[in-house]
Design an enzyme around this catalytic site. Structure first.
Site, PDB file in Angstrom:
ATOM      1  N   HIS A   1       1.248  -0.970   0.234  1.00 54.18           N
ATOM      2  CA  HIS A   1      -0.066  -0.157   0.012  1.00 54.18           C
ATOM      3  C   HIS A   1       0.751   1.112   0.031  1.00 54.18           C
ATOM      4  O   HIS A   1       1.487   1.649   0.482  1.00 54.18           O
ATOM      5  CB  HIS A   1      -1.006  -0.102   1.002  1.00 54.18           C
ATOM      6  CG  HIS A   1      -1.937   0.671   0.917  1.00 54.18           C
ATOM      7  ND1 HIS A   1      -3.503   0.568   1.898  1.00 54.18           N
ATOM      8  CD2 HIS A   1      -1.757   2.340   1.031  1.00 54.18           C
ATOM      9  CE1 HIS A   1      -3.913   1.589   1.337  1.00 54.18           C
ATOM     10  NE2 HIS A   1      -3.247   3.229   1.046  1.00 54.18           N
TER      11      HIS A   1
ATOM     12  N   ASP B   1       1.912   8.260  -6.583  1.00 55.69           N
ATOM     13  CA  ASP B   1       1.476   9.851  -6.689  1.00 55.69           C
ATOM     14  C   ASP B   1       1.753  10.303  -4.889  1.00 55.69           C
ATOM     15  O   ASP B   1       1.396  11.271  -5.324  1.00 55.69           O
ATOM     16  CB  ASP B   1       0.010  10.122  -7.324  1.00 55.69           C
ATOM     17  CG  ASP B   1      -0.913   9.213  -7.237  1.00 55.69           C
ATOM     18  OD1 ASP B   1      -1.196   8.806  -6.207  1.00 55.69           O
ATOM     19  OD2 ASP B   1      -2.300   9.182  -7.760  1.00 55.69           O
TER      20      ASP B   1
ATOM     21  N   GLU C   1     -11.126   4.660   7.499  1.00 52.55           N
ATOM     22  CA  GLU C   1     -10.326   5.327   8.068  1.00 52.55           C
ATOM     23  C   GLU C   1     -10.682   6.775   6.855  1.00 52.55           C
ATOM     24  O   GLU C   1     -10.222   7.586   5.908  1.00 52.55           O
ATOM     25  CB  GLU C   1      -8.922   5.033   7.223  1.00 52.55           C
ATOM     26  CG  GLU C   1      -7.748   5.336   7.458  1.00 52.55           C
ATOM     27  CD  GLU C   1      -7.066   6.668   6.357  1.00 52.55           C
ATOM     28  OE1 GLU C   1      -7.935   6.526   5.084  1.00 52.55           O
ATOM     29  OE2 GLU C   1      -5.721   7.069   6.106  1.00 52.55           O
TER      30      GLU C   1
HETATM   31  O1  LIG Z   1      -4.081   7.219   2.912  1.00 55.12           O
HETATM   32  C1  LIG Z   1      -5.156   7.959   2.833  1.00 55.12           C
HETATM   33  N1  LIG Z   1      -6.641   7.917   2.526  1.00 55.12           N
HETATM   34  C2  LIG Z   1      -7.479   8.131   1.685  1.00 55.12           C
HETATM   35  N2  LIG Z   1      -6.574   8.616   0.305  1.00 55.12           N
HETATM   36  C3  LIG Z   1      -5.848   8.162  -0.048  1.00 55.12           C
HETATM   37  C4  LIG Z   1      -4.492   7.552   1.067  1.00 55.12           C
HETATM   38  N3  LIG Z   1      -3.530   8.872   0.300  1.00 55.12           N
HETATM   39  C5  LIG Z   1      -3.825   8.892  -0.568  1.00 55.12           C
HETATM   40  N4  LIG Z   1      -4.952   9.399  -1.249  1.00 55.12           N
HETATM   41  C6  LIG Z   1      -5.238   9.590  -2.437  1.00 55.12           C
HETATM   42  O2  LIG Z   1      -5.421   8.592  -3.257  1.00 55.12           O
HETATM   43  C7  LIG Z   1      -4.632   9.077  -4.646  1.00 55.12           C
HETATM   44  C8  LIG Z   1      -3.306   9.052  -5.325  1.00 55.12           C
HETATM   45  O3  LIG Z   1      -3.216   8.088  -5.203  1.00 55.12           O
HETATM   46  C9  LIG Z   1      -5.918  10.454  -4.521  1.00 55.12           C
HETATM   47  O4  LIG Z   1      -6.901  10.502  -4.798  1.00 55.12           O
HETATM   48  C10 LIG Z   1      -4.894  10.837  -2.684  1.00 55.12           C
HETATM   49  O5  LIG Z   1      -6.449  11.246  -2.370  1.00 55.12           O
HETATM   50 ZN   LIG Z   2      -3.569   4.731   1.485  1.00 53.87          ZN
END
Ligand SMILES: O=c1[nH]cnc2c1ncn2[C@@H]1O[C@H](CO)[C@@H](O)[C@H]1O
Ligand SMILES: [Zn+2]
Length: 331
Positions: free
Chosen positions: A12, A16, A200
């Site tokens: 995970h 980006d 989450e």
């Molecule tokens: O920890 C997280 N929780 C929810 N969404 C996430 C998290 N980290 C990144 N993104 C989301 O994943 C996409 C980029 O890969 C973006 O939409 C970002 O907001």
């Molecule tokens: Zn994530």
């Protein structure tokens, strides 16, 4: 803390959300993108979490700098290549990198299919140069809405053979999973795996929905799952893998501190949970750091640390044949 005779994974990790700060700075200069500062000591607190953020949303806002600088497809290829290099530098043998084509394409209006191709290109080159196995997971950005997510899925499916699964990420509370039932039907029809960011900070109903309606066989975070003992039983009995990302959870304030992180409870319940990084570009973490904190902060025993590492390989979106081939590398 990690065991060298076992395969080490990171399942995970947002590609980006893992752009190096130095690359953000260099690409900003290349494409004339406005940043709050152009020297690293002043810029760093904008890009990365220093102590912790008040919420997931606040943490996610920091990611925006990482895609704001993607001025062309070569920049996309560069960050994809560097991602593979950085995963290998963590000592990881098998990684799954996830990304949202729309999120990466958005700021400079790049073609989404081109973004997908550039990511594949960069990751393949980086994996080859560093002798590591990496698979890709396509993300649908919930906050963009249903229609945009169908277009995003079109872009992912245009290169179906280069993906192992799809994920739903972003604003879980504002855009619940019910909106994406049709999308994940398409994902399953394409024979791709399903992992969903759930629990989450969303409620346990969001986790049930991901399992029952979206067909998730893995869950991102699921930090609120312990609120419902029946849910924990269901997750265990159905071999659902939980992708735990403790530092990210502490940084996003969905878990108050390492010593109350649910990973220990998941393992105690017999659930297949693994350790992962999530967004190293904002959290400045690594897989070795996550194992160190799992021991020192969460309080996992040595046996539990070994179990977590084994769980990573067990949960991976790969065939049993590939699993055996990977493990054979270590013997
Ligand atoms: O920890 C997280 N929780 C929810 N969404 C996430 C998290 N980290 C990144 N993104 C989301 O994943 C996409 C980029 O890969 C973006 O939409 C970002 O907001
Ligand atoms: Zn994530």
């Amino acid at each position: 803390m990690t065991n060298n005779s076992l395969i080490l994974t990171d399942l995970h990790r947002h590609l980006d959300g893992s752009v190096r700060p130095q690359t953000v700075l260099e690409l900003a200069q290349q494409f004339n993108v406005a940043l709050p500062a152009y020297d690293m000591p002043t810029l760093r607190p904008y890009l990365q979490v220093i102590d912790r953020c008040p919420s997931v949303e606040a943490l996610l806002a920091k990611l925006d700098y990482q895609v704001a600088v993607l001025g062309d497809l070569d920049a996309v290829r560069r960050v994809a290549y560097e991602n593979a290099v950085d995963v290998a530098a963590n000592g990881v043998d098998y990684g799954e990198l996830r990304f949202s084509p729309a999120y990466m394409a958005g700021p400079h209006k790049l073609p989404m299919q081109g973004v997908v191709e550039a990511v594949i290109d960069g990751v393949q080159a980086g994996a080859r140069d560093n002798d590591i196995m990496i698979n890709l997971i396509g993300i649908l950005c919930r906050g963009d809405g249903q229609q945009a997510c169908h277009s995003e899925l079109d872009a992912i499916l245009s290169q179906r053979d280069h993906f192992v699964a799809c994920d739903l990420a972003g604003d879980e509370e504002g855009f619940p999973g019910d909106l994406f039932v049709e999308h994940f039907k398409r994902v399953r029809n394409a024979d791709l795996g399903v992992t969903i960011h759930a629990g989450e900070p969303g409620p346990t109903s969001s986790i049930w929905q991901a399992l029952n309606e979206l067909g998730a066989t893995r869950l991102g975070h699921a930090t609120r799952a312990p609120e419902d003992p029946k849910l924990l039983d269901f997750i265990r009995d159905n071999n659902i893998g939980i992708e735990s990302c403790p530092t990210s959870n502490v940084h996003a304030n969905t878990v108050a501190d390492y010593n109350v992180h649910p990973l220990k409870q998941f393992l105690g319940h017999g659930i297949i949970a693994s350790l992962n990084t999530d967004d190293p570009g904002v959290s400045a973490n690594s897989i070795p750091f996550e194992y160190q904190m799992a021991k020192e902060g969460i309080g996992l025993s040595d046996a539990q640390l070994i179990q977590v590492q084994k769980n990573g390989l067990q949960m991976a979106f790969i065939s049993n044949c590939d699993r055996k081939a990977l493990q054979a590398k270590k013997q």
